[in-house]
Design a protein around this motif. Structure first.
Motif, PDB file in Angstrom:
ATOM      1  N   GLU A  77       0.804  -1.090   0.003  1.00  0.00           N
ATOM      2  CA  GLU A  77       0.132   0.014   0.018  1.00  0.00           C
ATOM      3  C   GLU A  77       0.795   1.211  -0.011  1.00  0.00           C
ATOM      4  N   TYR A  78       1.888   1.103   0.813  1.00  0.00           N
ATOM      5  CA  TYR A  78       2.827   2.211   0.761  1.00  0.00           C
ATOM      6  C   TYR A  78       3.410   2.693  -0.577  1.00  0.00           C
ATOM      7  N   ARG A  79       3.806   1.788  -1.294  1.00  0.00           N
ATOM      8  CA  ARG A  79       4.464   1.857  -2.445  1.00  0.00           C
ATOM      9  C   ARG A  79       3.386   2.650  -3.573  1.00  0.00           C
ATOM     10  N   ALA A  80       2.217   1.716  -3.571  1.00  0.00           N
ATOM     11  CA  ALA A  80       1.202   2.421  -4.482  1.00  0.00           C
ATOM     12  C   ALA A  80       1.038   4.017  -4.152  1.00  0.00           C
ATOM     13  N   MET A  81       0.605   4.187  -2.695  1.00  0.00           N
ATOM     14  CA  MET A  81       0.184   5.356  -2.567  1.00  0.00           C
ATOM     15  C   MET A  81       1.364   6.495  -2.774  1.00  0.00           C
ATOM     16  N   THR A  82       2.400   6.198  -2.602  1.00  0.00           N
ATOM     17  CA  THR A  82       3.576   7.261  -2.755  1.00  0.00           C
ATOM     18  C   THR A  82       4.197   7.059  -4.281  1.00  0.00           C
ATOM     19  N   MET A  83       4.027   6.202  -5.060  1.00  0.00           N
ATOM     20  CA  MET A  83       4.773   6.099  -6.353  1.00  0.00           C
ATOM     21  C   MET A  83       3.739   6.501  -7.257  1.00  0.00           C
ATOM     22  N   LEU A  84       2.262   6.358  -7.191  1.00  0.00           N
ATOM     23  CA  LEU A  84       1.286   6.489  -8.230  1.00  0.00           C
ATOM     24  C   LEU A  84       0.843   7.766  -7.925  1.00  0.00           C
ATOM     25  N   GLN A  85       1.558   9.015  -8.301  1.00  0.00           N
ATOM     26  CA  GLN A  85       1.369  10.263  -8.167  1.00  0.00           C
ATOM     27  C   GLN A  85       1.452  11.038  -9.736  1.00  0.00           C
ATOM     28  N   GLY A  86       0.792  12.231  -9.651  1.00  0.00           N
ATOM     29  CA  GLY A  86       0.887  13.001 -10.852  1.00  0.00           C
ATOM     30  C   GLY A  86      -0.291  12.924 -11.626  1.00  0.00           C
ATOM     31  N   GLU A  87      -0.441  13.706 -12.610  1.00  0.00           N
ATOM     32  CA  GLU A  87      -1.867  13.485 -13.341  1.00  0.00           C
ATOM     33  C   GLU A  87      -2.008  12.485 -14.077  1.00  0.00           C
ATOM     34  N   GLY A  88      -3.403  11.662 -14.120  1.00  0.00           N
ATOM     35  CA  GLY A  88      -3.366  10.633 -14.889  1.00  0.00           C
ATOM     36  C   GLY A  88      -3.490   9.368 -13.868  1.00  0.00           C
ATOM     37  N   ASN A  89      -2.914   9.551 -12.638  1.00  0.00           N
ATOM     38  CA  ASN A  89      -2.789   8.340 -11.638  1.00  0.00           C
ATOM     39  C   ASN A  89      -4.257   8.406 -10.893  1.00  0.00           C
ATOM     40  N   PRO A  90      -4.666   7.305 -10.734  1.00  0.00           N
ATOM     41  CA  PRO A  90      -6.029   7.256  -9.906  1.00  0.00           C
ATOM     42  C   PRO A  90      -5.841   7.187  -8.351  1.00  0.00           C
ATOM     43  N   ALA A  91      -4.776   7.274  -7.771  1.00  0.00           N
ATOM     44  CA  ALA A  91      -4.464   7.387  -6.384  1.00  0.00           C
ATOM     45  C   ALA A  91      -4.676   8.704  -5.745  1.00  0.00           C
ATOM     46  N   PRO A  92      -4.791   8.908  -4.689  1.00  0.00           N
ATOM     47  CA  PRO A  92      -4.911  10.037  -3.994  1.00  0.00           C
ATOM     48  C   PRO A  92      -3.606  10.689  -4.021  1.00  0.00           C
ATOM     49  N   ARG A  93      -3.604  12.295  -4.015  1.00  0.00           N
ATOM     50  CA  ARG A  93      -2.566  12.796  -4.032  1.00  0.00           C
ATOM     51  C   ARG A  93      -1.995  12.547  -2.633  1.00  0.00           C
ATOM     52  N   VAL A  94      -0.539  12.544  -2.292  1.00  0.00           N
ATOM     53  CA  VAL A  94       0.198  12.502  -1.220  1.00  0.00           C
ATOM     54  C   VAL A  94       1.011  13.889  -0.933  1.00  0.00           C
ATOM     55  N   ALA A  95       0.978  14.412   0.293  1.00  0.00           N
ATOM     56  CA  ALA A  95       1.477  15.737   0.640  1.00  0.00           C
ATOM     57  C   ALA A  95       2.650  15.015   1.362  1.00  0.00           C
ATOM     58  N   PHE A  96       2.739  14.258   2.381  1.00  0.00           N
ATOM     59  CA  PHE A  96       3.927  13.842   3.392  1.00  0.00           C
ATOM     60  C   PHE A  96       3.803  12.367   3.390  1.00  0.00           C
ATOM     61  N   HIS A  97       4.884  11.866   3.416  1.00  0.00           N
ATOM     62  CA  HIS A  97       5.125  10.287   3.615  1.00  0.00           C
ATOM     63  C   HIS A  97       6.321  10.050   4.276  1.00  0.00           C
ATOM     64  N   GLY A  98       6.503   8.654   4.850  1.00  0.00           N
ATOM     65  CA  GLY A  98       7.754   8.311   5.403  1.00  0.00           C
ATOM     66  C   GLY A  98       7.822   6.601   5.632  1.00  0.00           C
ATOM     67  N   THR A  99       8.705   6.287   6.072  1.00  0.00           N
ATOM     68  CA  THR A  99       8.924   4.753   6.499  1.00  0.00           C
ATOM     69  C   THR A  99       9.139   4.495   7.933  1.00  0.00           C
ATOM     70  N   GLU A 100       9.400   5.720   8.481  1.00  0.00           N
ATOM     71  CA  GLU A 100       9.733   5.535   9.895  1.00  0.00           C
ATOM     72  C   GLU A 100       9.098   6.735  10.830  1.00  0.00           C
ATOM     73  N   LEU A 101       8.839   6.606  11.956  1.00  0.00           N
ATOM     74  CA  LEU A 101       8.013   7.363  12.907  1.00  0.00           C
ATOM     75  C   LEU A 101       8.234   6.981  14.291  1.00  0.00           C
ATOM     76  N   GLY A 102       8.741   8.057  15.002  1.00  0.00           N
ATOM     77  CA  GLY A 102       8.830   7.890  16.374  1.00  0.00           C
ATOM     78  C   GLY A 102       9.821   6.588  16.751  1.00  0.00           C
ATOM     79  N   GLY A 103      10.853   6.477  15.880  1.00  0.00           N
ATOM     80  CA  GLY A 103      11.584   5.449  16.153  1.00  0.00           C
ATOM     81  C   GLY A 103      10.920   3.969  15.698  1.00  0.00           C
ATOM     82  N   TRP A 104       9.770   3.908  15.131  1.00  0.00           N
ATOM     83  CA  TRP A 104       9.233   2.785  14.837  1.00  0.00           C
ATOM     84  C   TRP A 104       9.403   2.603  13.177  1.00  0.00           C
ATOM     85  N   ASP A 105       9.798   1.536  12.765  1.00  0.00           N
ATOM     86  CA  ASP A 105       9.773   1.117  11.357  1.00  0.00           C
ATOM     87  C   ASP A 105       8.454   1.150  10.988  1.00  0.00           C
TER      88      ASP A 105
END
Length: 332
Positions: A77-105
């Motif tokens: 889901e993370y890959r689809a959400m963050t890589m399918l960006q730009g016009e023509g892609n049917p995924a929601p637009r993403v403003a910020f994202h990451g793979t780590e938060l508060g020391g958790w993976d």
């Protein structure tokens, strides 16, 4: 790299959001505010969600946009959400994202908030056409973004059929003997069915959970991008054949056929694929029929999920309708 998120915490991730909010605000560089965590009636764990506002004015202005926070996200889901960006892609637009938060993976996103409700709220033929076109755009964009990989593990059809037949014998389901007979017939034909099914082209990135409840509209004038249909929930994305998505969609309405009046999901998606120059030159109609027969015949193996009498009656009707001509065609 952060520490892996323990399964005990992941199982109650909806409680994790407020705890990680300070780290989330820091990760977004102070451009996320008014975070409001919520849990809907249909959420059963697995993710924390919140409404929020994001500041996206690159000139330092106070331009804000309504957003949704979601965490944690699985790798697909993370890959689809963050890589399918730009016009023509049917995924929601993403403003910020990451793979780590508060020391958790863990994967997380801050994405556009779409107004209104999913299109499942008011079903008609146009909704299914929108869904088919959105799916085709997803296939095209995902195919351009990622190379095909080994397909996901195939279901153990032989084992499921045996479980389904035993379930039909020992559980008081309607027409239990008829179920046992139908399943036995499918078991005898299984080698021939799988010979064709396992040879299918498996180079399409399937959505995996394609239905109108995962379709919304970005309206005219949205600050997030061009108007159009937007797909949601990419947790089940996998490599396979597009008829898997089409029959999955169709199966949602086996017990509610009135919702599919004048709608043929397999044909709609095939047409949408051709419109975008995607291949439909294999015998997809036969593949779709095999998928219907396989999915219908194992329904008694999943009584906790598919055990509603109306669904079981509909699945048995699918076998009555599609199995005899399928077997006849395989024997000619």
């Amino acid at each position: 790299m952060g520490e892996p998120l323990p399964q005990s915490i992941r199982a109650h991730a909806h409680d994790l959001g407020p705890q990680l909010e300070p780290a989330l605000l820091e990760a977004c560089g102070g451009r996320l505010r008014d975070v409001r965590w919520f849990r809907t009636d249909w959420q059963r764990g697995g993710a924390a969600t919140a409404f929020a506002e994001v500041l996206l004015g690159e000139d330092g202005s106070e331009e804000t946009r309504e957003a949704v926070v979601k965490l944690p996200l699985g790798p697909r889901e993370y890959r689809a959400m963050t890589m399918l960006q730009g016009e023509g892609n049917p995924a929601p637009r993403v403003a910020f994202h990451g793979t780590e938060l508060g020391g958790w993976d863990l994967g997380w996103v801050v994405m556009e908030r779409l107004p209104g409700n999913p299109l499942a709220a008011h079903l008609h033929k146009g909704v299914f056409e929108e869904l088919a076109h959105a799916a085709a755009r997803f296939y095209k964009c995902a195919g351009e973004a990622w190379k095909p990989i080994a397909a996901h593990d195939e279901w153990d059809w032989a084992g499921l059929l045996e479980k389904a037949r035993e379930s039909a014998k020992i559980n008081p389901i309607p027409q239990g003997q008829s179920w046992a007979n139908h399943i036995h017939d499918v078991q005898r034909s299984l080698p021939a069915l799988l010979e064709l099914w396992l040879k299918r082209d498996m180079t399409t990135w399937c959505h995996g959970d394609l239905h109108p409840g995962n379709l919304m509209q970005r309206p005219e004038g949205s600050a997030w991008g061009e108007p159009g249909a937007v797909l949601l929930d990419f947790a089940e994305v996998h490599c396979g054949h597009w008829v898997e998505d089409a029959v999955y969609l169709e199966r949602q309405y086996w017990a509610k056929p009135e919702a599919l009046e004048e709608v043929k999901p397999v044909s709609l998606i095939a047409r949408a694929r051709r419109k975008l120059g995607l291949a439909t030159d294999d015998d997809y109609a036969t593949l779709a029929t095999i998928r219907r027969v396989l999915m219908a015949s194992v329904a008694p193996a999943f009584l906790e999920r598919d055990g509603h009498p109306k669904y079981l009656e509909a699945a048995l009707g699918i076998l009555d309708r599609f199995y005899p001509p399928l077997v006849k065609s395989l024997n000619t």
